[in-house]
Design an enzyme around this catalytic site. Structure first.
Site, PDB file in Angstrom:
ATOM      1  N   SER A 197      -7.434   4.658  -3.769  1.00 58.45           N
ATOM      2  CA  SER A 197      -7.259   3.871  -4.996  1.00 58.45           C
ATOM      3  C   SER A 197      -7.291   2.375  -4.717  1.00 58.45           C
ATOM      4  O   SER A 197      -6.896   1.916  -3.634  1.00 58.45           O
ATOM      5  CB  SER A 197      -5.901   4.239  -5.585  1.00 58.45           C
ATOM      6  OG  SER A 197      -5.534   3.316  -6.570  1.00 58.45           O
ATOM      7  N   PHE A 239     -11.461   2.308  -8.656  1.00 56.70           N
ATOM      8  CA  PHE A 239     -10.836   1.333  -9.534  1.00 56.70           C
ATOM      9  C   PHE A 239     -10.446   2.157 -10.778  1.00 56.70           C
ATOM     10  O   PHE A 239      -9.775   3.154 -10.599  1.00 56.70           O
ATOM     11  CB  PHE A 239     -11.722   0.098  -9.680  1.00 56.70           C
ATOM     12  CG  PHE A 239     -11.536  -0.785  -8.435  1.00 56.70           C
ATOM     13  CD1 PHE A 239     -11.848  -0.293  -7.165  1.00 56.70           C
ATOM     14  CD2 PHE A 239     -10.943  -2.026  -8.513  1.00 56.70           C
ATOM     15  CE1 PHE A 239     -11.585  -1.043  -6.008  1.00 56.70           C
ATOM     16  CE2 PHE A 239     -10.692  -2.788  -7.378  1.00 56.70           C
ATOM     17  CZ  PHE A 239     -11.008  -2.287  -6.126  1.00 56.70           C
ATOM     18  N   LYS A 261      -1.235   6.050  -0.842  1.00 55.99           N
ATOM     19  CA  LYS A 261      -2.689   6.145  -0.627  1.00 55.99           C
ATOM     20  C   LYS A 261      -3.071   5.420   0.668  1.00 55.99           C
ATOM     21  O   LYS A 261      -3.882   5.898   1.457  1.00 55.99           O
ATOM     22  CB  LYS A 261      -3.446   5.539  -1.816  1.00 55.99           C
ATOM     23  CG  LYS A 261      -3.328   6.346  -3.099  1.00 55.99           C
ATOM     24  CD  LYS A 261      -4.103   7.645  -2.999  1.00 55.99           C
ATOM     25  CE  LYS A 261      -4.011   8.496  -4.246  1.00 55.99           C
ATOM     26  NZ  LYS A 261      -4.669   9.794  -4.112  1.00 55.99           N
ATOM     27  N   ALA A 307      -6.153  16.128  -5.144  1.00 59.98           N
ATOM     28  CA  ALA A 307      -4.865  16.477  -5.753  1.00 59.98           C
ATOM     29  C   ALA A 307      -3.818  15.449  -5.342  1.00 59.98           C
ATOM     30  O   ALA A 307      -3.937  14.806  -4.306  1.00 59.98           O
ATOM     31  CB  ALA A 307      -4.447  17.870  -5.297  1.00 59.98           C
ATOM     32  N   TYR A 360       2.829   4.420  -5.246  1.00 56.30           N
ATOM     33  CA  TYR A 360       1.561   5.153  -5.361  1.00 56.30           C
ATOM     34  C   TYR A 360       0.532   4.546  -4.399  1.00 56.30           C
ATOM     35  O   TYR A 360      -0.069   5.243  -3.574  1.00 56.30           O
ATOM     36  CB  TYR A 360       1.067   5.081  -6.811  1.00 56.30           C
ATOM     37  CG  TYR A 360      -0.355   5.533  -6.994  1.00 56.30           C
ATOM     38  CD1 TYR A 360      -0.706   6.863  -6.801  1.00 56.30           C
ATOM     39  CD2 TYR A 360      -1.356   4.627  -7.355  1.00 56.30           C
ATOM     40  CE1 TYR A 360      -2.021   7.278  -6.961  1.00 56.30           C
ATOM     41  CE2 TYR A 360      -2.665   5.039  -7.520  1.00 56.30           C
ATOM     42  CZ  TYR A 360      -2.992   6.362  -7.316  1.00 56.30           C
ATOM     43  OH  TYR A 360      -4.291   6.769  -7.467  1.00 56.30           O
ATOM     44  N   ARG A 407      -9.005  -4.877 -15.571  1.00 59.10           N
ATOM     45  CA  ARG A 407      -9.370  -3.739 -14.726  1.00 59.10           C
ATOM     46  C   ARG A 407     -10.885  -3.546 -14.730  1.00 59.10           C
ATOM     47  O   ARG A 407     -11.573  -3.952 -15.671  1.00 59.10           O
ATOM     48  CB  ARG A 407      -8.718  -2.437 -15.242  1.00 59.10           C
ATOM     49  CG  ARG A 407      -7.197  -2.420 -15.166  1.00 59.10           C
ATOM     50  CD  ARG A 407      -6.718  -2.304 -13.727  1.00 59.10           C
ATOM     51  NE  ARG A 407      -5.281  -2.215 -13.623  1.00 59.10           N
ATOM     52  CZ  ARG A 407      -4.471  -3.277 -13.560  1.00 59.10           C
ATOM     53  NH1 ARG A 407      -4.963  -4.494 -13.595  1.00 59.10           N
ATOM     54  NH2 ARG A 407      -3.172  -3.106 -13.447  1.00 59.10           N
ATOM     55  N   ASP A 444       2.205  -2.899 -12.379  1.00 58.78           N
ATOM     56  CA  ASP A 444       0.819  -3.261 -12.690  1.00 58.78           C
ATOM     57  C   ASP A 444       0.412  -4.610 -12.077  1.00 58.78           C
ATOM     58  O   ASP A 444       0.961  -5.648 -12.454  1.00 58.78           O
ATOM     59  CB  ASP A 444       0.628  -3.402 -14.216  1.00 58.78           C
ATOM     60  CG  ASP A 444       0.503  -2.077 -14.925  1.00 58.78           C
ATOM     61  OD1 ASP A 444       0.191  -1.068 -14.260  1.00 58.78           O
ATOM     62  OD2 ASP A 444       0.699  -2.045 -16.154  1.00 58.78           O
ATOM     63  N   GLY A 462      -3.538  19.980 -13.892  1.00 56.53           N
ATOM     64  CA  GLY A 462      -4.918  20.413 -14.140  1.00 56.53           C
ATOM     65  C   GLY A 462      -4.983  21.509 -15.194  1.00 56.53           C
ATOM     66  O   GLY A 462      -3.959  22.039 -15.646  1.00 56.53           O
ATOM     67  N   HIS A 507      -3.035   6.528 -19.485  1.00 55.46           N
ATOM     68  CA  HIS A 507      -4.174   5.647 -19.239  1.00 55.46           C
ATOM     69  C   HIS A 507      -4.674   4.971 -20.517  1.00 55.46           C
ATOM     70  O   HIS A 507      -4.568   5.516 -21.618  1.00 55.46           O
ATOM     71  CB  HIS A 507      -5.305   6.420 -18.556  1.00 55.46           C
ATOM     72  CG  HIS A 507      -4.928   6.802 -17.159  1.00 55.46           C
ATOM     73  ND1 HIS A 507      -4.841   8.099 -16.748  1.00 55.46           N
ATOM     74  CD2 HIS A 507      -4.565   6.051 -16.110  1.00 55.46           C
ATOM     75  CE1 HIS A 507      -4.451   8.124 -15.484  1.00 55.46           C
ATOM     76  NE2 HIS A 507      -4.273   6.894 -15.072  1.00 55.46           N
ATOM     77  N   LEU A 508      -5.213   3.786 -20.305  1.00 49.93           N
ATOM     78  CA  LEU A 508      -5.531   2.929 -21.453  1.00 49.93           C
ATOM     79  C   LEU A 508      -6.597   3.524 -22.377  1.00 49.93           C
ATOM     80  O   LEU A 508      -6.378   3.632 -23.589  1.00 49.93           O
ATOM     81  CB  LEU A 508      -5.974   1.543 -20.952  1.00 49.93           C
ATOM     82  CG  LEU A 508      -6.387   0.579 -22.052  1.00 49.93           C
ATOM     83  CD1 LEU A 508      -5.234   0.291 -22.993  1.00 49.93           C
ATOM     84  CD2 LEU A 508      -6.926  -0.725 -21.453  1.00 49.93           C
TER      85      LEU A 508
HETATM   86  N1  UDP Z   1      -2.198  -0.050 -20.600  1.00 52.51           N
HETATM   87  C1  UDP Z   1      -1.803  -0.478 -21.865  1.00 52.51           C
HETATM   88  N2  UDP Z   1      -1.524   0.477 -22.809  1.00 52.51           N
HETATM   89  C2  UDP Z   1      -1.606   1.810 -22.563  1.00 52.51           C
HETATM   90  C3  UDP Z   1      -2.015   2.225 -21.266  1.00 52.51           C
HETATM   91  C4  UDP Z   1      -2.301   1.262 -20.315  1.00 52.51           C
HETATM   92  O1  UDP Z   1      -1.702  -1.674 -22.132  1.00 52.51           O
HETATM   93  O2  UDP Z   1      -1.330   2.631 -23.467  1.00 52.51           O
HETATM   94  C5  UDP Z   1      -2.541  -1.068 -19.589  1.00 52.51           C
HETATM   95  C6  UDP Z   1      -1.779  -0.943 -18.292  1.00 52.51           C
HETATM   96  O3  UDP Z   1      -0.531  -1.592 -18.367  1.00 52.51           O
HETATM   97  C7  UDP Z   1      -2.762  -1.597 -17.319  1.00 52.51           C
HETATM   98  C8  UDP Z   1      -4.141  -1.237 -17.887  1.00 52.51           C
HETATM   99  O4  UDP Z   1      -3.900  -0.885 -19.242  1.00 52.51           O
HETATM  100  O5  UDP Z   1      -2.620  -2.995 -17.367  1.00 52.51           O
HETATM  101  C9  UDP Z   1      -4.789  -0.063 -17.174  1.00 52.51           C
HETATM  102  O6  UDP Z   1      -3.830   0.968 -17.099  1.00 52.51           O
HETATM  103  P1  UDP Z   1      -4.191   2.487 -16.794  1.00 52.51           P
HETATM  104  O7  UDP Z   1      -2.916   3.273 -16.877  1.00 52.51           O
HETATM  105  O8  UDP Z   1      -5.311   2.922 -17.678  1.00 52.51           O
HETATM  106  O9  UDP Z   1      -4.752   2.477 -15.310  1.00 52.51           O
HETATM  107  P2  UDP Z   1      -4.103   1.933 -13.936  1.00 52.51           P
HETATM  108  O10 UDP Z   1      -4.739   0.577 -13.729  1.00 52.51           O
HETATM  109  O11 UDP Z   1      -2.622   1.904 -14.076  1.00 52.51           O
HETATM  110  O12 UDP Z   1      -4.557   2.939 -12.930  1.00 52.51           O
END
Ligand code: UDP
Length: 320
Positions: free
Chosen positions: A117, A169, A145, A74, A141, A218, A281, A36, A187-188
């Site tokens: 989650s 989600f 949860k 947290a 993970y 997603r 994933d 944080g 994260h994506l």
């Molecule tokens: N992802 C990706 N490239 C990145 C980050 C994530 O292709 O730089 C993909 C990841 O493999 C998953 C989706 O995006 O299929 C969502 O991933 P994220 O880490 O954002 O969230 P999660 O679903 O893992 O909580």
């Protein structure tokens, strides 16, 4: 109510703390600042730098004020690392979580809203996923949860703890002041936008999933809408029996579709590098949120993917 928000200096936690203050609750943030950021703690919140895994820290926090409820946000959150270092996840999310519940019992605090989650479901058998869908997490993970949700059930039955678990989600987007700032960022959406700013490619993890274009699907939810669900859950906690709610839109986007939407929002032709799957994933995670809508009166304000990406983009550009 006076709410103790663990993880309130983090991404979702800080927006939830902000939402609680706007709804005229009193907020104390407890965060060890490992992930944080002190500057993310909203103005008007009290701040305690402490670790929820340490009983002494918790006793000191609970002695300092009389809390009506805890929002437990947290914990360890990265799916991929949970496949290689599960010990950390069990220690923090399960043992630390029990530590928090026991401190709550010692100090007579009997309401908790927990950040759970979609990872509790594992590889879904149906889409969209209802809350009663079988739970078979495929990473530690998600298992931690799920374990904590089950622990909450028992603490509820035996000690009268009132609890709601909100199964997020994919939290995304930003407020004017608060956005996603992890280090490292996994994260994506922030990664796509960082790629846009830096003129570098974004990595697409996996193109051989059984989905419409081979990349993972997603359900992205604006962090402001997630915060609203927390406030509603807190305010309804004493009057409802349901213990878990999905937070999603019933609408999934593939990684490649997110990259395309980000190109449209930014006006930048972000290059994508196709690469192998990332560990842990599931192929598709899309929520049915009918329960949250009907029982919590949850009304998401920003359901469109482009709105979500646009808010994150504006936040990211402003803090450069
Ligand atoms: N992802 C990706 N490239 C990145 C980050 C994530 O292709 O730089 C993909 C990841 O493999 C998953 C989706 O995006 O299929 C969502 O991933 P994220 O880490 O954002 O969230 P999660 O679903 O893992 O909580």
């Amino acid at each position: 109510m006076h709410v103790l928000v663990t993880g309130g200096a983090g991404y979702v936690g800080s927006v939830v703390a902000d939402g609680l203050i706007r709804a005229e609750h009193t907020v104390t943030v407890l965060d060890n600042l490992q992930q944080g950021h002190k500057e993310a703690v909203p103005e008007g919140a009290l701040f305690i730098q402490a670790d929820f895994c340490r009983s002494k820290d918790l006793d000191a926090a609970f002695r300092q004020s009389s809390f009506d409820a805890v929002m437990h946000m947290a914990g360890e959150t990265i799916v991929e690392y949970s496949t290689t270092d599960p010990r950390r996840y069990f220690h923090t999310n399960v043992i630390g979580g029990i530590n928090l519940l026991d401190a709550m019992l010692r100090h007579n605090v009997n309401r908790i809203v927990f950040s759970s989650s979609a990872a509790v479901y594992g590889e879904p058998l149906t889409a969209p996923i209802e809350e009663n869908h079988p739970k078979n997490p495929i990473n530690s993970y998600g298992l931690t949860k799920l374990m904590f949700e089950q622990i909450l059930e028992w603490y509820g039955k035996a000690y009268g703890l009132r609890h709601i678990s909100l199964r997020y989600f994919n939290a995304a987007g930003a407020t004017d002041r608060l956005g996603e700032n992890h280090n490292p960022e996994t994260h994506l959406i922030p990664n796509v936008l960082k790629a846009a700013l830096a003129s570098t490619p974004v990595w697409v993890f996996g193109t051989d999933y059984p989905t419409r274009d081979g990349s993972c699907i997603r359900d992205y939810v604006h962090v402001i809408d997630i915060a609203q669900a927390h406030v509603l859950a807190l305010e309804k906690l004493d009057n409802i029996k349901t213990s878990a709610y999905n937070l999603g839109h019933g609408q999934g986007y593939s990684v490649l579709e997110v990259v395309q939407a980000a190109r449209k929002v930014t006006g930048i032709d972000i290059p994508a590098k196709l690469s192998p799957r990332r560990a842990g994933d599931p192929a598709v995670l899309v929520a049915s949120s009918n329960r949250a809508k009907s029982e919590l009166s949850w009304e998401p304000r920003f359901p469109e993917l482009e709105q979500i990406i646009d808010s994150a983009w504006r936040w990211m550009k402003n803090r450069r």
